[in-house]
Design a protein around this motif. Structure first.
Motif, PDB file in Angstrom:
ATOM      1  N   TYR A   1     -12.223   0.661   0.618  1.00 49.96           N
ATOM      2  CA  TYR A   1     -11.361   0.859  -0.558  1.00 49.96           C
ATOM      3  C   TYR A   1     -10.351  -0.295  -0.676  1.00 49.96           C
ATOM      4  O   TYR A   1     -10.153  -0.854  -1.762  1.00 49.96           O
ATOM      5  N   GLY A   2      -9.757  -0.677   0.450  1.00 49.74           N
ATOM      6  CA  GLY A   2      -8.785  -1.771   0.447  1.00 49.74           C
ATOM      7  C   GLY A   2      -9.416  -3.093   0.052  1.00 49.74           C
ATOM      8  O   GLY A   2      -8.899  -3.814  -0.807  1.00 49.74           O
TER       9      GLY A   2
ATOM     10  N   ARG B   1      -4.062   7.341   5.035  1.00 42.40           N
ATOM     11  CA  ARG B   1      -5.059   6.282   5.257  1.00 42.40           C
ATOM     12  C   ARG B   1      -4.548   4.890   4.936  1.00 42.40           C
ATOM     13  O   ARG B   1      -5.320   3.926   4.966  1.00 42.40           O
ATOM     14  N   ALA B   2      -3.264   4.765   4.621  1.00 42.46           N
ATOM     15  CA  ALA B   2      -2.738   3.454   4.238  1.00 42.46           C
ATOM     16  C   ALA B   2      -3.046   2.358   5.272  1.00 42.46           C
ATOM     17  O   ALA B   2      -3.411   1.245   4.894  1.00 42.46           O
TER      18      ALA B   2
ATOM     19  N   THR C   1       2.261  -1.482   4.528  1.00 42.68           N
ATOM     20  CA  THR C   1       2.121  -0.078   4.138  1.00 42.68           C
ATOM     21  C   THR C   1       3.515   0.532   4.123  1.00 42.68           C
ATOM     22  O   THR C   1       4.417   0.081   4.825  1.00 42.68           O
TER      23      THR C   1
ATOM     24  N   VAL D   1       0.866  -1.180   0.000  1.00 48.19           N
ATOM     25  CA  VAL D   1       0.000   0.000   0.000  1.00 48.19           C
ATOM     26  C   VAL D   1       0.897   1.223   0.000  1.00 48.19           C
ATOM     27  O   VAL D   1       1.659   1.442   0.957  1.00 48.19           O
TER      28      VAL D   1
ATOM     29  N   VAL E   1      -6.559   1.199   4.673  1.00 46.84           N
ATOM     30  CA  VAL E   1      -6.622   0.449   3.414  1.00 46.84           C
ATOM     31  C   VAL E   1      -6.029  -0.950   3.626  1.00 46.84           C
ATOM     32  O   VAL E   1      -6.616  -1.965   3.232  1.00 46.84           O
TER      33      VAL E   1
ATOM     34  N   ALA F   1      -2.975   4.608  -1.546  1.00 39.87           N
ATOM     35  CA  ALA F   1      -3.938   5.061  -0.527  1.00 39.87           C
ATOM     36  C   ALA F   1      -4.007   6.584  -0.452  1.00 39.87           C
ATOM     37  O   ALA F   1      -3.066   7.272  -0.827  1.00 39.87           O
TER      38      ALA F   1
ATOM     39  N   ASN G   1     -11.923   3.900   3.856  1.00 43.89           N
ATOM     40  CA  ASN G   1     -10.633   3.457   3.329  1.00 43.89           C
ATOM     41  C   ASN G   1     -10.439   1.951   3.495  1.00 43.89           C
ATOM     42  O   ASN G   1      -9.734   1.322   2.702  1.00 43.89           O
TER      43      ASN G   1
END
Ligand SMILES: Cc1ncc(C[n+]2csc(CCOP(=O)(O)OP(=O)(O)O)c2C)c(N)n1
Ligand code: SF4
Ligand SMILES: [Mg+2]
Lengths: 265, 361
Positions: B67-68, A83-84, A102, A59, A87, A79, B64
């Motif tokens: 989203y992932g 916000r990684a 990430t 990510v 995600v 991302a 988010n």
């Protein structure tokens, strides 16, 4: 030696260095001297050595490393700024067989994304977090970050970071080490051959922890941004050693062998 | 006939998600929709269907996480109410920009700001005109009953995957809290790994196998010319959606001289208003958009030359009314289009709607 051709030199028996097959041959967008490229190389090597190319999802953040996906030959998701970890949570929770990591800068992780990283680590998400702390916003042109040192000049603190105005350098790694969801929290650097080797060991361990489903492994890499700092690459390394390490002391903060309870059932 | 139950709209959203083979729900508590996640946590679908349910630390995180999961080809959803949806705006824009399918439910409450927990329809603009940055659209479905709350979960996922675009169910606190009889669908198993590969293997982050190029899910493109091409491709997709996916209900429009246009809760109020108005001799019909995007402009254009006027009845200061006006304008008509609404969590009464018909036309 006189008439030696380049082909005589490039022979398998003379090979002392080879790049990972996962490193993609492409134009490098990082500034010469930047730490990002070195850490990318380590990640590519580790994924190859562990044989997890098909299972790894990276990510990438918003920051200079937004294009990390151009350099390592695995599946990637880009991302939003900070916000990684959320995600990665979404990927890892729905794909527990995948190795998710990430890769985030200090503006991304310590400022706009402070909430997401703390909660992902506190939940013990089974992910690796690579945290590139260069004490500045590289990508946007050298603005102050939460990690900027007291007195360090940046484009938004031209006279140096002023505690009265901006508070203190934020030590995310120390905070994160207090969270029970993390199993391995360490601070490394990549400015010498020896530290590169040490950092590689640390990142490898982080990936192995995730393969063993141990929870969150967090690797800070104290880094240089010679462009943002307005220094030469060598000058930046020296400045980092002399100033950053006092605030961000390298070494392991936590190395647990506790397995996080599995979800459900 | 499927299983019949008396359920709240919010509970049904959860039940329908489990039953349609949803892979993941990520959410954050907010009234009037908290029962969605509460129902899921009580049902523990991770033990049965394997669906993931996670309480996130914020709506920013929820979207988010969606989203992932969506990037990996999973059927992922979130639900929230107005302030929470505002927080998701950036994430929704990323999902649209990366062309991923997902479901977002907005159980609207009155705004602006913290507003009220009572029902509202004031997020219409946010849902159908954008909400986040950039040129994108959300396929937006507006249920008007608890049954439709159920049915539209599957429909929204189907449309989202068909077009690789986020879909929204735009409902409100009244429908979320209301109990009605609902016929539940049978359980559709979650897709297997192989089925996901079949459906999404050409783009999803399923892991780079040796047989293919790496997949990169991103909305970023630094080359403006390429970015414009991306946008043109999105616009083509939206045109196709507009041509293919319009859904609406026309009620008593055949002999109508005045047409009410209303969706969701206000469309139910309008049905009562039609009865009252017709008792008074006013011939009224109703167009109920089921898809707010794509908006049923064609039927409005078709009616425009035949009727004396349109009254858009909304629980807002007048948002959908602009789309009704546009449809009438596109039909080159001058048929008057008016709005009647209540705000701040107040539902219009059927009598008020009839009064508005009498005074505005
Ligand atoms: C929501 C949002 N706010 C701001 C930005 C602008 N922005 C892009 S990169 C960046 C800073 C990145 O700094 P850091 O995370 O330290 O990464 P570095 O470039 O130093 O590696 C900012 C503020 C953005 N893209 N999105
Ligand atoms: S601006 Fe700084 S962080 Fe970005 S590539 Fe250049 S040196 Fe690296
Ligand atoms: Mg930085």
């Amino acid at each position: 030696m006189k008439n030696m051709d380049i082909k005589d030199i490039i022979k398998p028996e003379n090979l002392v260095y080879d790049k990972s097959e996962l490193q993609i041959d492409t134009i490098m967008h990082y500034c010469p001297g930047c730490s990002h490229g070195v850490v990318h190389k380590l990640i590519a090597e580790i994924i190859e050595e562990l044989g997890i190319q098909e299972d790894t999802i990276g990510v990438s953040p918003v920051g200079c490393a937004v294009f990390a996906y151009n350099y390592i030959d695995i599946d990637w998701q880009q991302a939003a700024h900070g916000r990684a970890p959320a995600v990665a949570t979404g990927i890892a929770r729905t794909n527990p067989d995948k190795i998710v990591f990430t890769y985030q800068g200090d503006g991304d992780l310590a400022s706009i994304g402070a909430g997401e990283i703390l909660h992902a680590c506190n939940r013990g998400e089974n992910i690796v977090v690579i945290f590139i702390n260069n004490a500045i916003y590289g990508m946007t042109g050298g603005q102050m970050a939460p990690t900027t040192l007291i007195g360090q000049p940046t484009s938004t603190s031209p006279l140096g970071r002023d505690v009265a105005l901006n508070g203190y350098p934020m030590k995310m790694t120390e905070i994160i080490a207090t969270l029970p969801g993390t199993c391995y929290v360490t601070r490394q650097s990549v400015h010498t051959a020896a530290t590169v080797r040490k950092c590689k060991k640390a990142i490898k361990k982080a990936f192995q922890n995730v393969m063993a489903k141990k929870g969150t492994s967090f690797v800070e890499v104290v880094s240089t941004c010679n462009s943002g700092w307005k220094m030469t690459p060598v000058g930046a390394n020296t400045w980092m050693e002399e100033n950053m390490f006092a605030e961000y002391v390298p070494g392991d903060l936590k190395d647990n062998d506790i397995q996080k309870p599995a979800i459900g059932n | 006939m499927g299983e019949l139950r008396l359920m709240k709209g919010n509970e049904v959203l959860a039940e329908a998600a489990i039953r349609c083979g949803c892979d993941a729900y990520f959410g954050y508590p907010i009234t009037p929709q908290s029962e969605v996640m509460e129902t899921l946590m009580e049902q523990r679908p991770w033990d049965t269907t394997g669906m993931v349910v996670l309480q996130a630390e914020s709506e920013v995180a929820s979207i988010n996480m969606v989203y992932g999961a969506a990037a990996a080809g999973k059927k992922a959803m979130t639900s929230s109410s107005s302030p929470g949806i505002s927080l998701m705006a950036e994430g929704i824009s990323y999902i649209a920009g990366a062309e991923l399918p997902c479901l977002i439910v907005n159980v609207q409450r009155g705004g602006p700001g913290l507003g009220t927990i009572q029902p509202s329809q004031a997020d219409y603009f946010q849902a159908v005109k954008g909400g986040g940055h950039g040129d994108y659209r959300l396929i937006t479905l507006a249920p008007a009953s608890v049954q439709e709350m159920h049915d539209f979960v599957k429909l929204a996922f189907d449309l989202a995957f068909k077009y690789r675009n986020p879909a929204m169910i735009l409902t409100d606190g009244a429908l979320g809290q209301m109990m009605e009889k609902v016929e539940l669908a049978d359980y559709t198993p979650r897709r297997t790994k192989e089925e996901i590969l079949d459906q999404c293997g050409s783009w999803a982050t399923t892991g780079k196998t040796s047989g293919r190029e790496k997949h990169v899910i991103t909305s970023l493109e630094m080359d403006s010319h390429k970015m414009e091409q991306n946008n043109l491709r999105f616009q083509e997709k939206f045109k196709e959606i507009e041509a293919t996916e319009v859904r609406y209900e026309a009620i008593r429009c055949e002999d109508a001289e005045l047409i009410l246009v209303a969706f969701g809760t206000s469309s139910r109020i309008c049905q009562k208003a039609i009865e009252l108005a017709r008792e008074k001799g006013i011939k009224v019909g109703l167009i109920r958009p089921i898809t707010l995007y794509p908006f049923p402009s064609a039927i409005i254009a078709e009616l425009a030359p035949k009727v004396k006027g349109f009254l858009s009845v909304e629980m807002s200061a007048g948002q959908m009314v602009e789309d009704v006006k546009l449809a009438v304008y596109e039909a080159r008509c001058t048929t008057p289009v008016k709005h009647f609404g209540r705000m701040g969590g107040i539902l219009p009464s059927p009598n008020e709607v009839v009064d508005a018909l009498e005074t505005k036309f």
